[in-house]
Design an enzyme around this catalytic site. Structure first.
Site, PDB file in Angstrom:
ATOM      1  N   LYS A   1      31.038  49.729  35.869  1.00 43.23           N
ATOM      2  CA  LYS A   1      29.850  49.729  36.747  1.00 43.23           C
ATOM      3  C   LYS A   1      30.172  49.047  38.067  1.00 43.23           C
ATOM      4  O   LYS A   1      29.755  49.492  39.131  1.00 43.23           O
ATOM      5  CB  LYS A   1      28.714  48.931  36.072  1.00 43.23           C
ATOM      6  CG  LYS A   1      27.844  49.703  35.138  1.00 43.23           C
ATOM      7  CD  LYS A   1      26.656  48.805  34.795  1.00 43.23           C
ATOM      8  CE  LYS A   1      25.911  49.306  33.594  1.00 43.23           C
ATOM      9  NZ  LYS A   1      25.043  48.284  33.006  1.00 43.23           N
TER      10      LYS A   1
ATOM     11  N   TYR B   1      39.343  49.556  34.434  1.00 38.98           N
ATOM     12  CA  TYR B   1      39.857  48.973  35.681  1.00 38.98           C
ATOM     13  C   TYR B   1      40.631  50.005  36.488  1.00 38.98           C
ATOM     14  O   TYR B   1      40.315  50.261  37.647  1.00 38.98           O
ATOM     15  CB  TYR B   1      40.735  47.768  35.341  1.00 38.98           C
ATOM     16  CG  TYR B   1      41.246  47.009  36.545  1.00 38.98           C
ATOM     17  CD1 TYR B   1      40.381  46.241  37.316  1.00 38.98           C
ATOM     18  CD2 TYR B   1      42.591  47.046  36.896  1.00 38.98           C
ATOM     19  CE1 TYR B   1      40.843  45.525  38.421  1.00 38.98           C
ATOM     20  CE2 TYR B   1      43.061  46.337  37.987  1.00 38.98           C
ATOM     21  CZ  TYR B   1      42.189  45.578  38.754  1.00 38.98           C
ATOM     22  OH  TYR B   1      42.662  44.878  39.842  1.00 38.98           O
TER      23      TYR B   1
HETATM   24  P1  NAD Z   1      39.301  37.289  40.841  1.00 40.57           P
HETATM   25  O1  NAD Z   1      38.783  37.639  39.501  1.00 40.57           O
HETATM   26  O2  NAD Z   1      39.757  35.893  41.090  1.00 40.57           O
HETATM   27  O3  NAD Z   1      38.216  37.630  41.960  1.00 40.57           O
HETATM   28  C1  NAD Z   1      37.256  38.652  41.812  1.00 40.57           C
HETATM   29  C2  NAD Z   1      35.919  38.126  42.329  1.00 40.57           C
HETATM   30  O4  NAD Z   1      34.931  39.155  42.207  1.00 40.57           O
HETATM   31  C3  NAD Z   1      35.414  36.934  41.513  1.00 40.57           C
HETATM   32  O5  NAD Z   1      34.990  35.902  42.373  1.00 40.57           O
HETATM   33  C4  NAD Z   1      34.247  37.506  40.719  1.00 40.57           C
HETATM   34  O6  NAD Z   1      33.281  36.529  40.377  1.00 40.57           O
HETATM   35  C5  NAD Z   1      33.732  38.586  41.655  1.00 40.57           C
HETATM   36  N1  NAD Z   1      33.000  39.640  40.967  1.00 40.57           N
HETATM   37  C6  NAD Z   1      33.371  40.329  39.858  1.00 40.57           C
HETATM   38  N2  NAD Z   1      32.428  41.217  39.524  1.00 40.57           N
HETATM   39  C7  NAD Z   1      31.431  41.098  40.466  1.00 40.57           C
HETATM   40  C8  NAD Z   1      30.183  41.725  40.648  1.00 40.57           C
HETATM   41  N3  NAD Z   1      29.753  42.689  39.820  1.00 40.57           N
HETATM   42  N4  NAD Z   1      29.415  41.348  41.690  1.00 40.57           N
HETATM   43  C9  NAD Z   1      29.835  40.372  42.535  1.00 40.57           C
HETATM   44  N5  NAD Z   1      30.996  39.724  42.406  1.00 40.57           N
HETATM   45  C10 NAD Z   1      31.801  40.099  41.372  1.00 40.57           C
HETATM   46  O7  NAD Z   1      40.472  38.321  41.173  1.00 40.57           O
HETATM   47  P2  NAD Z   1      41.420  38.442  42.445  1.00 40.57           P
HETATM   48  O8  NAD Z   1      42.799  38.405  41.955  1.00 40.57           O
HETATM   49  O9  NAD Z   1      40.998  37.531  43.523  1.00 40.57           O
HETATM   50  O10 NAD Z   1      41.128  39.945  42.868  1.00 40.57           O
HETATM   51  C11 NAD Z   1      40.308  40.278  43.988  1.00 40.57           C
HETATM   52  C12 NAD Z   1      40.341  41.790  44.193  1.00 40.57           C
HETATM   53  O11 NAD Z   1      41.681  42.217  44.452  1.00 40.57           O
HETATM   54  C13 NAD Z   1      39.845  42.590  42.984  1.00 40.57           C
HETATM   55  O12 NAD Z   1      39.089  43.685  43.432  1.00 40.57           O
HETATM   56  C14 NAD Z   1      41.125  43.069  42.339  1.00 40.57           C
HETATM   57  O13 NAD Z   1      40.934  44.269  41.647  1.00 40.57           O
HETATM   58  C15 NAD Z   1      42.031  43.248  43.546  1.00 40.57           C
HETATM   59  N6  NAD Z   1      43.439  43.143  43.132  1.00 40.57           N
HETATM   60  C16 NAD Z   1      43.999  41.943  42.834  1.00 40.57           C
HETATM   61  C17 NAD Z   1      45.328  41.892  42.427  1.00 40.57           C
HETATM   62  C18 NAD Z   1      46.014  40.582  42.097  1.00 40.57           C
HETATM   63  O14 NAD Z   1      47.175  40.621  41.696  1.00 40.57           O
HETATM   64  N7  NAD Z   1      45.406  39.421  42.269  1.00 40.57           N
HETATM   65  C19 NAD Z   1      46.065  43.070  42.298  1.00 40.57           C
HETATM   66  C20 NAD Z   1      45.453  44.279  42.573  1.00 40.57           C
HETATM   67  C21 NAD Z   1      44.138  44.307  43.016  1.00 40.57           C
END
Ligand code: NAD
Ligand code: UDP
Length: 330
Positions: free
Chosen positions: A91, A145
């Site tokens: 979602k 995902y």
């Molecule tokens: P993280 O889990 O630390 O951060 C994700 C943030 O999104 C969190 O603060 C969480 O509370 C918030 N969140 C989740 N669902 C939500 C919702 N429904 N409404 C509002 N907020 C919501 O992860 P991250 O590593 O900081 O990743 C950030 C983004 O980068 C993500 O979209 C992730 O898919 C993408 N990404 C990260 C990596 C990595 O290696 N860190 C790799 C590929 C993609």
């Protein structure tokens, strides 16, 4: 002063991005439901006059606001977090991105969508260029995902073709650094926390699978360049091509913490765990003039320093002071 929205800004990557945007003089709104993010990550900015935090779920309609740019990061990224409630993850990827795209459409803001190397699945092409269409298991445990992110990428392109939304999709490869949670569940934070606590490092499978690890400051620089580039739609890979087996990563972390008494243990490999991953970053180099500069040893050193401070704070009950630490200072 640009007005910039960062969804998922209380998470690991978002908190670093906000740090740099505020330093650039932008006015920043962080929108996060704090599912996998932490208030402590944004605590240093709460008193900043150009910073606003809205605790909100992107799956719900987003309040209207004036914006120039949107970085859309909201989505749990660690496998244990995104598999905890797979339906909610799906979602978040679909409804959440739809809501963010509607906001971009009505405000005219430029959007950057944080997609992932997971869209390549268990890749049969190595390294992975953006043109590779991937090898994902549509019905598997990672699908909420990886297929969720693929769907969100497609939605960005639909909004561009149908409504002219100015978007760019970046595909982020495994990124690590300060502000990851001790209980995040991803490999770097797990191994570093385990090594510092003297617990066994949990290698899943035989540890021969590979990943390419990018330090967070390189990513944030790449994100800002991608946002600034006129006419860019992507998708564009942002990652560090240095490739290591998980066993090598464990050895490096144990070498970097010579006082550690930890050993490695081997646990079952989760289903659909990709066997190899390495970005082809030719596009990012030629289009953005970007390349990573922090190599694994240096990035691990900075990450270990952060986790040492956090764990010390947990022991003496002063976690608050550790969490308020400026991540850029580590
Ligand atoms: P993280 O889990 O630390 O951060 C994700 C943030 O999104 C969190 O603060 C969480 O509370 C918030 N969140 C989740 N669902 C939500 C919702 N429904 N409404 C509002 N907020 C919501 O992860 P991250 O590593 O900081 O990743 C950030 C983004 O980068 C993500 O979209 C992730 O898919 C993408 N990404 C990260 C990596 C990595 O290696 N860190 C790799 C590929 C993609
Ligand atoms: N992994 C591991 N031990 C851990 C956590 C992860 O061996 O404690 C492995 C995991 O099976 C995968 C790799 O490390 O092969 C990277 O896992 P992570 O969850 O960090 O990222 P992703 O699989 O999403 O790339």
């Amino acid at each position: 002063m640009r007005r910039v929205l960062v969804t998922g800004g209380a998470g690991f990557i978002g908190s670093h991005l906000i740090h740099d945007l505020l330093a650039d003089g932008d006015a920043v709104v962080c929108l996060d439901n704090l599912f996998s993010g932490r208030r402590e990550n944004i605590e240093p900015y709460l008193s900043h006059e150009a910073f606003t935090f809205i605790e909100h779920d992107v799956c719900d309609p987003i309040p209207s606001m004036q914006l120039d740019q949107i970085y859309h990061l909201a989505c749990p990224a660690s496998p244990p977090h995104y598999q905890f409630d797979a339906v909610k993850t799906r979602k978040t990827n679909f409804h959440g991105t739809l809501n963010v795209l509607e906001l971009a459409r009505t405000t005219g803001a430029r959007l950057l969508f944080a997609s992932t190397s997971e869209v390549y699945g268990d890749p049969e092409v190595h390294p992975q260029p953006e043109s590779y269409r991937g090898n994902v298991n549509i019905t598997g445990i990672r699908s909420c995902y990886d297929v969720g992110k693929m769907d969100a990428e497609g939605l960005c392109f639909d909004f561009m073709r149908q409504y002219g939304v100015d978007h760019r999709v970046i595909r982020i490869f495994n990124t690590y650094g300060p502000n990851m949670r001790v209980d995040d569940g991803r490999v770097v934070s797990n191994f570093v926390a385990q090594a510092l606590k003297g617990e066994d490092l949990t290698i899943y499978g035989d540890g021969s699978q590979t990943r390419s690890f990018q330090f967070v400051s390189d990513l944030v620089r790449g994100m800002k360049l991608a946002m600034a580039k006129d006419g860019l739609t992507g998708p564009i890979n942002i990652g560090n091509p240095g490739e290591f087996t998980i066993r090598e990563l464990a050895e490096k972390i144990l070498e970097a913490i010579p006082s550690s008494t930890s050993r490695v243990v081997f646990l079952p490999l989760p289903a659909d765990d990709p066997t190899q991953r390495k970005p082809d970053i030719s596009q990012a180099m030629s289009t953005l003039g970007w390349r990573p500069t922090v190599q694994l040893d240096e990035g691990l050193r900075r990450t270990i320093a952060y986790f040492e401070a956090v764990l010390r704070g947990q022991e003496d009950g002063s976690l608050g002071s550790v969490s308020r630490m400026d991540p850029a200072a580590v």
